[in-house]
Design a protein around this motif. Sequence first.
Motif, PDB file in Angstrom:
ATOM      1  N   UNK A  94      -1.606  -0.761   6.136  1.00 46.26           N
ATOM      2  CA  UNK A  94      -1.480  -1.255   4.769  1.00 46.26           C
ATOM      3  C   UNK A  94      -0.042  -1.281   4.301  1.00 46.26           C
ATOM      4  N   UNK A  95       0.805  -0.434   4.930  1.00 46.56           N
ATOM      5  CA  UNK A  95       2.206  -0.407   4.521  1.00 46.56           C
ATOM      6  C   UNK A  95       3.028  -1.319   5.402  1.00 46.56           C
ATOM      7  N   UNK A  96       2.327  -2.066   6.267  1.00 46.32           N
ATOM      8  CA  UNK A  96       3.043  -2.997   7.110  1.00 46.32           C
ATOM      9  C   UNK A  96       3.563  -2.372   8.380  1.00 46.32           C
ATOM     10  N   UNK A  97       3.095  -1.154   8.689  1.00 50.58           N
ATOM     11  CA  UNK A  97       3.495  -0.556   9.955  1.00 50.58           C
ATOM     12  C   UNK A  97       2.407  -0.893  10.961  1.00 50.58           C
ATOM     13  N   UNK A  98       2.737  -1.600  12.034  1.00 52.67           N
ATOM     14  CA  UNK A  98       1.700  -1.978  12.992  1.00 52.67           C
ATOM     15  C   UNK A  98       1.098  -0.744  13.646  1.00 52.67           C
ATOM     16  N   UNK A  99      -0.211  -0.705  13.722  1.00 52.34           N
ATOM     17  CA  UNK A  99      -0.884   0.467  14.272  1.00 52.34           C
ATOM     18  C   UNK A  99      -1.870  -0.024  15.329  1.00 52.34           C
ATOM     19  N   UNK A 100      -1.597   0.269  16.606  1.00 45.98           N
ATOM     20  CA  UNK A 100      -2.468  -0.248  17.662  1.00 45.98           C
ATOM     21  C   UNK A 100      -3.899   0.296  17.560  1.00 45.98           C
ATOM     22  N   UNK A 116      -3.034  13.049  -1.680  1.00 47.59           N
ATOM     23  CA  UNK A 116      -2.025  12.743  -0.679  1.00 47.59           C
ATOM     24  C   UNK A 116      -0.861  11.967  -1.299  1.00 47.59           C
ATOM     25  N   UNK A 117      -1.165  10.907  -2.054  1.00 51.27           N
ATOM     26  CA  UNK A 117      -0.026  10.131  -2.561  1.00 51.27           C
ATOM     27  C   UNK A 117       0.765  10.926  -3.598  1.00 51.27           C
ATOM     28  N   UNK A 118       0.066  11.819  -4.309  1.00 48.29           N
ATOM     29  CA  UNK A 118       0.818  12.671  -5.239  1.00 48.29           C
ATOM     30  C   UNK A 118       1.761  13.598  -4.471  1.00 48.29           C
ATOM     31  N   UNK A 119       1.224  14.187  -3.389  1.00 49.59           N
ATOM     32  CA  UNK A 119       2.019  15.124  -2.602  1.00 49.59           C
ATOM     33  C   UNK A 119       3.214  14.430  -1.951  1.00 49.59           C
ATOM     34  N   UNK A 120       3.025  13.160  -1.635  1.00 52.15           N
ATOM     35  CA  UNK A 120       4.110  12.426  -0.991  1.00 52.15           C
ATOM     36  C   UNK A 120       5.132  11.929  -2.018  1.00 52.15           C
ATOM     37  N   UNK A 121       4.951  12.338  -3.267  1.00 51.37           N
ATOM     38  CA  UNK A 121       5.942  12.007  -4.286  1.00 51.37           C
ATOM     39  C   UNK A 121       5.760  10.623  -4.882  1.00 51.37           C
ATOM     40  N   UNK A 122       4.566  10.044  -4.725  1.00 50.60           N
ATOM     41  CA  UNK A 122       4.317   8.728  -5.332  1.00 50.60           C
ATOM     42  C   UNK A 122       3.316   8.921  -6.459  1.00 50.60           C
ATOM     43  N   UNK A 123       3.719   8.526  -7.662  1.00 50.09           N
ATOM     44  CA  UNK A 123       2.872   8.806  -8.816  1.00 50.09           C
ATOM     45  C   UNK A 123       1.578   7.986  -8.767  1.00 50.09           C
ATOM     46  N   UNK A 124       1.699   6.765  -8.244  1.00 51.87           N
ATOM     47  CA  UNK A 124       0.522   5.900  -8.129  1.00 51.87           C
ATOM     48  C   UNK A 124       0.350   5.473  -6.688  1.00 51.87           C
ATOM     49  N   UNK A 125      -0.753   4.826  -6.427  1.00 52.16           N
ATOM     50  CA  UNK A 125      -0.995   4.352  -5.072  1.00 52.16           C
ATOM     51  C   UNK A 125       0.134   3.432  -4.637  1.00 52.16           C
ATOM     52  N   UNK A 127      -0.429  -2.339  -3.296  1.00 50.01           N
ATOM     53  CA  UNK A 127      -0.776  -3.250  -4.389  1.00 50.01           C
ATOM     54  C   UNK A 127      -2.272  -3.511  -4.430  1.00 50.01           C
ATOM     55  N   UNK A 128      -2.828  -3.725  -3.236  1.00 53.93           N
ATOM     56  CA  UNK A 128      -4.228  -4.139  -3.177  1.00 53.93           C
ATOM     57  C   UNK A 128      -5.165  -2.935  -3.173  1.00 53.93           C
ATOM     58  N   UNK A 129      -4.600  -1.757  -3.301  1.00 56.24           N
ATOM     59  CA  UNK A 129      -5.388  -0.548  -3.121  1.00 56.24           C
ATOM     60  C   UNK A 129      -5.081   0.383  -4.291  1.00 56.24           C
ATOM     61  N   UNK A 130      -5.792   0.234  -5.362  1.00 50.83           N
ATOM     62  CA  UNK A 130      -5.496   1.007  -6.578  1.00 50.83           C
ATOM     63  C   UNK A 130      -6.049   2.429  -6.428  1.00 50.83           C
ATOM     64  N   UNK A 131      -5.412   3.317  -7.081  1.00 50.11           N
ATOM     65  CA  UNK A 131      -5.976   4.675  -7.062  1.00 50.11           C
ATOM     66  C   UNK A 131      -6.094   5.214  -8.473  1.00 50.11           C
ATOM     67  N   UNK A 132      -4.938   5.348  -9.141  1.00 46.69           N
ATOM     68  CA  UNK A 132      -5.048   5.944 -10.476  1.00 46.69           C
ATOM     69  C   UNK A 132      -4.083   5.266 -11.437  1.00 46.69           C
TER      70      UNK A 132
END
Lengths: 566, 90
Positions: free
Chosen positions: B48-54, B73-82, B85-90
């Motif tokens: 989803x972040x554009x990193x190719x994953x086999x 997880x996204x809070x812990x990673x220092x991102x306030x929101x998801x 774009x296509x994947x809303x969380x809060x």
Amino acid sequence: MNAILLMLLGLGGMFLGYVFYSKYVAEKIYKLDPDFRTPAHEFEDGIDFVPTNKYVLWGHHFTSVAGAAPIIGPAIAVIWGWVPAFLWVIFGTIFFAGVHDAGAIWASSRNRARSIGALTGDVVGKRSQSLFMIVIFLVLLMVNAVFATAISGLLINFPSSVVPVWGAIFVALIIGQIIFRKWMNLGTISILGVLALYAMIFAGPEVPLALPETVMGLSDNASWILILFFYAAIASLLPVWMLLQPRDYINGLQLFIGLFLIYGAVLISGPELVAPAFNTNTPEGTPSLVPLLFVTIACGAISGFHGLVASGTTSKQLDKETDARFVGYFGAIGEGSLSLATIIAVTAGFATLADWQAVYHSFGQGGVSAFVSGGAQILQQGLSLDVEISETLLTVMAVLFAGTTMDTGIRLQRYIFQEWGGIYNISWMQKAAPATLLAVGSCLILAFGAGGADGTGGLAIWPLFGTTNQLLAGLTLLVITTMLVRLKRPMYVTLLPLLFLLVMTIYALLIQLKGFYDQADWFLFSLDLLVLIAAIWIALESASALTRIRRENAAENATEAKAKDS
Amino acid sequence: MKITAIRRWLSRAGELANEYYNAPYRAAVARAKREQDDLFMLYVYAEMMGIPNPASYYTLELQPLLLEQFHEWHLRMGMEHSPFDEFRCC
């Protein structure tokens, strides 16, 4: 005097202290409340905050505070005779250490189980909090340097222990894997682990190992110190479950077995104390008993390190507040009994007074090696164990303690460096490997800077380590006293020990400062000066915090009285 | 009768010993586990972040299972929101 009598007097005294004094302190001063909702219940998360059985918690508290330090301190301090060391250990445990440890648990559990460092910031003031960080760093620095020197000395004096000491690491690694992967239950593996360790101890004297006297211009002592720090650096980077956790567990078992063996052997053989009660004939260069005795024996009488354990982990697991008495006070007694065993070993474990004097020929001599050889004599008389095997056994016990402390110490120092990296925005310092290098590097500078190229002088900083440790205890006592004054309860139970510690440490620092100046040892002189500044700072902070709160209390009383009048 | 009593006592002793072994390191182990889990989350949502994953054919299936942990997880990673774009969380 017979060692059995000394043992009974000491253990009996500490037991009475627990039965009467700790009851008074717990009920009248700290007013421990069985209905108080402890942080372990309030914030229960299954990770940090877990209500724990009080005997288990006592086991942790005791084994994490008892290490090599309560052995080294008394083993050096008996140079003034066994009476001063004995009295300070017993009365220190009853009136200082127990009150301090139980108080630290109480203070922390009443403040959402926060650590004493954080509490200092809240209760006393922000300045004291930064001071706290510096003192902790100094304590860790010194403990690592001193223990590395002590271990290397033991490995050289008792080459039979080299194989079991390093073999114990492999036993721990294997146990760690077995438990982590749940291949066997803990009971079976504990028995197997202890058997494997003791098999190596019995095999040790058959395969003594020694390093060549010089390697690339370095003495064997210096090489061992380098190897030890290399090991500690790697060990502190491994996940805890791999090495530290199983090692700690085996050490705990070893501690109980060791204490049981020594006290058992004393009871069976009943050796006479050969060392003088008061040594009037102290070797030249021995500093005066007051104040140096009170900083030479830190752990075993009172130690600031306990406050870190008590407030960092123990308070988060306290099931009922009233358990603080058993866990804290009785934990301190456990450590006091290890120091008492050491005093007996280094005063009754010699055949004649001349033998004893040969070991204690100058100040700073004796130490763990005296504990090992003295204790081995007692084990041999009491349990008819071979002397060499007994020596190996006690060396392994002491080295394992010191080694685990080094592992933890380097790890904690690394965290401090990483935190500093975060505060000052230095990105490379926040990474584990460079921070570990900084931690190990600073310890090496101290180990070699204090004693020249062969690193033997590490033990020269022992009294300085004791002083810094006492300062840390002073800070904890200050926090408890401040809380008591705020609650308008009698504060003498903690204030008097605090004053005693401050006077003795500052006095000792001044005497050592003069000593380092006379020897023109500028490295230790500046270190001493640094600790002295911290000590005076703590004294000033204590005075200002206490007067401030008393004034607030007085003002509060005045307004209350006014309200009553009108 | 006696054997059951001994057995009960042994199992209680075993529990206490386990507690003694684990309690001091519970937090450190949990932290290490969380770090590994965080990395695993990154694998699962890498595409989803554009990193190719086999292995995306397999990890796609895991996404709904890990959704519960996504917010933390996204809070812990220092991102306030998801971060997506296509994947809303809060």
